[in-house]
Design an enzyme around this catalytic site. Sequence first.
Site, PDB file in Angstrom:
ATOM      1  N   CYS A 125       0.546  -1.107  -0.087  1.00 37.30           N
ATOM      2  CA  CYS A 125       0.065   0.116  -0.052  1.00 37.30           C
ATOM      3  C   CYS A 125       0.911   1.319   0.179  1.00 37.30           C
ATOM      4  O   CYS A 125       0.317   2.258  -0.374  1.00 37.30           O
ATOM      5  CB  CYS A 125      -1.038   0.087   1.158  1.00 37.30           C
ATOM      6  SG  CYS A 125      -2.170  -1.186   0.944  1.00 37.30           S
ATOM      7  N   ASN A 157     -10.234   0.492   0.407  1.00 35.21           N
ATOM      8  CA  ASN A 157      -9.020   0.696   0.398  1.00 35.21           C
ATOM      9  C   ASN A 157      -8.347   0.132  -0.947  1.00 35.21           C
ATOM     10  O   ASN A 157      -8.135  -1.024  -1.267  1.00 35.21           O
ATOM     11  CB  ASN A 157      -8.299  -0.378   1.612  1.00 35.21           C
ATOM     12  CG  ASN A 157      -6.821  -0.374   1.617  1.00 35.21           C
ATOM     13  OD1 ASN A 157      -5.997   0.166   0.635  1.00 35.21           O
ATOM     14  ND2 ASN A 157      -6.303  -0.955   2.707  1.00 35.21           N
ATOM     15  N   HIS A 182      -3.163   7.395   4.096  1.00 36.52           N
ATOM     16  CA  HIS A 182      -3.685   6.137   3.384  1.00 36.52           C
ATOM     17  C   HIS A 182      -5.215   5.626   4.052  1.00 36.52           C
ATOM     18  O   HIS A 182      -5.443   6.128   5.032  1.00 36.52           O
ATOM     19  CB  HIS A 182      -2.740   5.026   3.793  1.00 36.52           C
ATOM     20  CG  HIS A 182      -3.110   3.652   3.323  1.00 36.52           C
ATOM     21  ND1 HIS A 182      -3.390   3.549   2.022  1.00 36.52           N
ATOM     22  CD2 HIS A 182      -3.247   2.715   3.712  1.00 36.52           C
ATOM     23  CE1 HIS A 182      -3.697   2.222   1.764  1.00 36.52           C
ATOM     24  NE2 HIS A 182      -3.392   1.523   2.717  1.00 36.52           N
TER      25      HIS A 182
HETATM   26  O1  UT7 Z   1      -3.875  -1.134   3.664  1.00 35.73           O
HETATM   27  C1  UT7 Z   1      -2.859  -1.994   4.520  1.00 35.73           C
HETATM   28  C2  UT7 Z   1      -3.110  -1.929   6.071  1.00 35.73           C
HETATM   29  N1  UT7 Z   1      -4.412  -2.507   6.197  1.00 35.73           N
HETATM   30  C3  UT7 Z   1      -4.849  -2.121   7.489  1.00 35.73           C
HETATM   31  O2  UT7 Z   1      -4.609  -0.870   7.910  1.00 35.73           O
HETATM   32  C4  UT7 Z   1      -6.304  -2.734   8.111  1.00 35.73           C
HETATM   33  C5  UT7 Z   1      -6.066  -2.465   9.515  1.00 35.73           C
HETATM   34  N2  UT7 Z   1      -7.205  -3.097  10.169  1.00 35.73           N
HETATM   35  C6  UT7 Z   1      -8.721  -2.989  10.254  1.00 35.73           C
HETATM   36  O3  UT7 Z   1      -8.918  -2.148   9.475  1.00 35.73           O
HETATM   37  C7  UT7 Z   1      -9.574  -3.592  11.085  1.00 35.73           C
HETATM   38  O4  UT7 Z   1      -8.774  -4.554  11.930  1.00 35.73           O
HETATM   39  C8  UT7 Z   1     -10.627  -4.557  10.201  1.00 35.73           C
HETATM   40  C9  UT7 Z   1     -11.539  -3.618   9.521  1.00 35.73           C
HETATM   41  C10 UT7 Z   1      -9.949  -5.469   9.352  1.00 35.73           C
HETATM   42  C11 UT7 Z   1     -11.377  -5.384  11.227  1.00 35.73           C
HETATM   43  O5  UT7 Z   1     -11.778  -4.461  12.612  1.00 35.73           O
HETATM   44  P1  UT7 Z   1     -11.747  -4.847  13.926  1.00 35.73           P
HETATM   45  O6  UT7 Z   1     -12.649  -3.970  14.502  1.00 35.73           O
HETATM   46  O7  UT7 Z   1     -10.156  -5.051  14.181  1.00 35.73           O
HETATM   47  O8  UT7 Z   1     -12.288  -6.283  13.968  1.00 35.73           O
HETATM   48  P2  UT7 Z   1     -11.699  -7.754  14.468  1.00 35.73           P
HETATM   49  O9  UT7 Z   1     -10.784  -8.265  13.488  1.00 35.73           O
HETATM   50  O10 UT7 Z   1     -11.206  -7.597  15.953  1.00 35.73           O
HETATM   51  O11 UT7 Z   1     -13.076  -8.504  14.307  1.00 35.73           O
HETATM   52  C12 UT7 Z   1     -14.343  -8.342  15.410  1.00 35.73           C
HETATM   53  C13 UT7 Z   1     -15.494  -9.139  15.125  1.00 35.73           C
HETATM   54  C14 UT7 Z   1     -15.146 -10.681  14.887  1.00 35.73           C
HETATM   55  O12 UT7 Z   1     -16.023 -11.415  15.392  1.00 35.73           O
HETATM   56  P3  UT7 Z   1     -16.036 -12.086  16.838  1.00 35.73           P
HETATM   57  O13 UT7 Z   1     -14.811 -12.947  16.688  1.00 35.73           O
HETATM   58  O14 UT7 Z   1     -15.743 -10.963  17.782  1.00 35.73           O
HETATM   59  O15 UT7 Z   1     -17.331 -12.898  16.953  1.00 35.73           O
HETATM   60  C15 UT7 Z   1     -14.957 -10.918  13.334  1.00 35.73           C
HETATM   61  O16 UT7 Z   1     -15.285 -12.150  12.910  1.00 35.73           O
HETATM   62  O17 UT7 Z   1     -15.751  -8.839  13.851  1.00 35.73           O
HETATM   63  C16 UT7 Z   1     -15.956 -10.034  12.909  1.00 35.73           C
HETATM   64  N3  UT7 Z   1     -15.733  -9.426  11.646  1.00 35.73           N
HETATM   65  C17 UT7 Z   1     -17.090  -9.057  10.826  1.00 35.73           C
HETATM   66  N4  UT7 Z   1     -18.453  -8.961  11.090  1.00 35.73           N
HETATM   67  C18 UT7 Z   1     -19.106  -8.633  10.159  1.00 35.73           C
HETATM   68  C19 UT7 Z   1     -14.667  -9.422  10.836  1.00 35.73           C
HETATM   69  N5  UT7 Z   1     -15.129  -9.133   9.419  1.00 35.73           N
HETATM   70  C20 UT7 Z   1     -16.339  -8.856   9.604  1.00 35.73           C
HETATM   71  C21 UT7 Z   1     -17.545  -8.309   8.589  1.00 35.73           C
HETATM   72  N6  UT7 Z   1     -18.707  -8.379   8.889  1.00 35.73           N
HETATM   73  N7  UT7 Z   1     -17.042  -7.961   7.457  1.00 35.73           N
END
Ligand code: UT7
Length: 325
Positions: free
Chosen positions: A115, A282, A252
């Site tokens: 990225c 993104n 970004h």
């Molecule tokens: O460009 C390169 C750099 N990339 C980034 O900077 C990405 C950085 N990370 C992020 O933007 C975030 O971590 C995400 C958007 C990817 C995820 O958000 P989060 O608040 O960190 O969620 P999480 O991974 O901790 O997941 C929380 C919950 C999980 O469910 P449980 O285990 O708590 O039941 C996930 O399974 O959210 C669930 N989840 C979703 N639910 C609905 C993950 N993706 C989704 C989804 N829809 N699309």
Amino acid sequence: MSRLYSRIVGTGRCVPEKILTNADLEKMVDTTDEWIRTRTGIHQRHIAGPHETTSSLALGAARQAMQAAGVSASDIDFVVVGTTTPDLVFPNVATQVSAALGIEDRPAFSLETACSSFMYSLSIADKFVRCGEAQCALVIGADTLSRIVDWSDRNTCVLFADGAGAVILKPSSEPGILTTHISADGQYKDLLYFPMGVSSGWDRLRAGDAAAIQMRGNEVFKVAVKTLSALAEQTLEKAGLSKQDLDWLVPHQANLRIIDAVARKLDLPMEKVVVTIQDFGNTSSAAVPMALDVAIRDGRMRPGQLALLEAFGGGFTWGSALVRL
Ligand code: UT7
């Protein structure tokens, strides 16, 4: 003319025709519009169709930037494309763009740092222009990450999208790019990567194994906030300026919550931050040049203002540029 700086004299962008909304994604994976909006800030994104590629998007962005800068193909003497999703292994995307524009006998290369590929490309082009090796550089960030996403993985498919952004750089005795900073830390490889390539995993790809972006989002999130905040401070310090001097942050566009957290650490109100993630998702290396183009074209960013551009990506890699517009 004394050649102290390179200056951005034109910008452009190009996105695929097809828009994929959060409502569309609700029909594809177990997710909701509400979750995507609140956890990422994304409302919709553009996804490349079968006839759109990284090079075709890069070409569209290049043409707009050239028009904005008032330059023609014969003026351009340096072409670099930051991308992680080239059309082909080789020839590189920049040569394809050069050929389509009719640029002959000029350096053209691609650069791959996920990225942050555009920030690395801009940093290198800046050096070539400043030292007199280039008089008119075309710098592009273009990616089609939709091609390497697992469309059944809700952790990644709601985030990544396609697009291209471009700038034209020319030498200037007036301040333009004040400083750039690029860096990397390979110890974080396992947090964000694509598991197959050419010299490793090719046999599995040929055998039909599916490969897709792997990301431990939560851990990437924490390092991204820390790194991008420190990067902003370091870049300002390198130029002898402070966060109070900033008119704009062009970050970004990976997650609105990351953007918010970095802005808070810099004491920057969100009115001074260019946010486009709601419309584009993104778009990897295209995110920063596309956001820059949006804010210049809608008149928000004005000549003479100071903007900090920064990006963070797989590797991890990161890069910034402090720009007098
Ligand atoms: O460009 C390169 C750099 N990339 C980034 O900077 C990405 C950085 N990370 C992020 O933007 C975030 O971590 C995400 C958007 C990817 C995820 O958000 P989060 O608040 O960190 O969620 P999480 O991974 O901790 O997941 C929380 C919950 C999980 O469910 P449980 O285990 O708590 O039941 C996930 O399974 O959210 C669930 N989840 C979703 N639910 C609905 C993950 N993706 C989704 C989804 N829809 N699309």
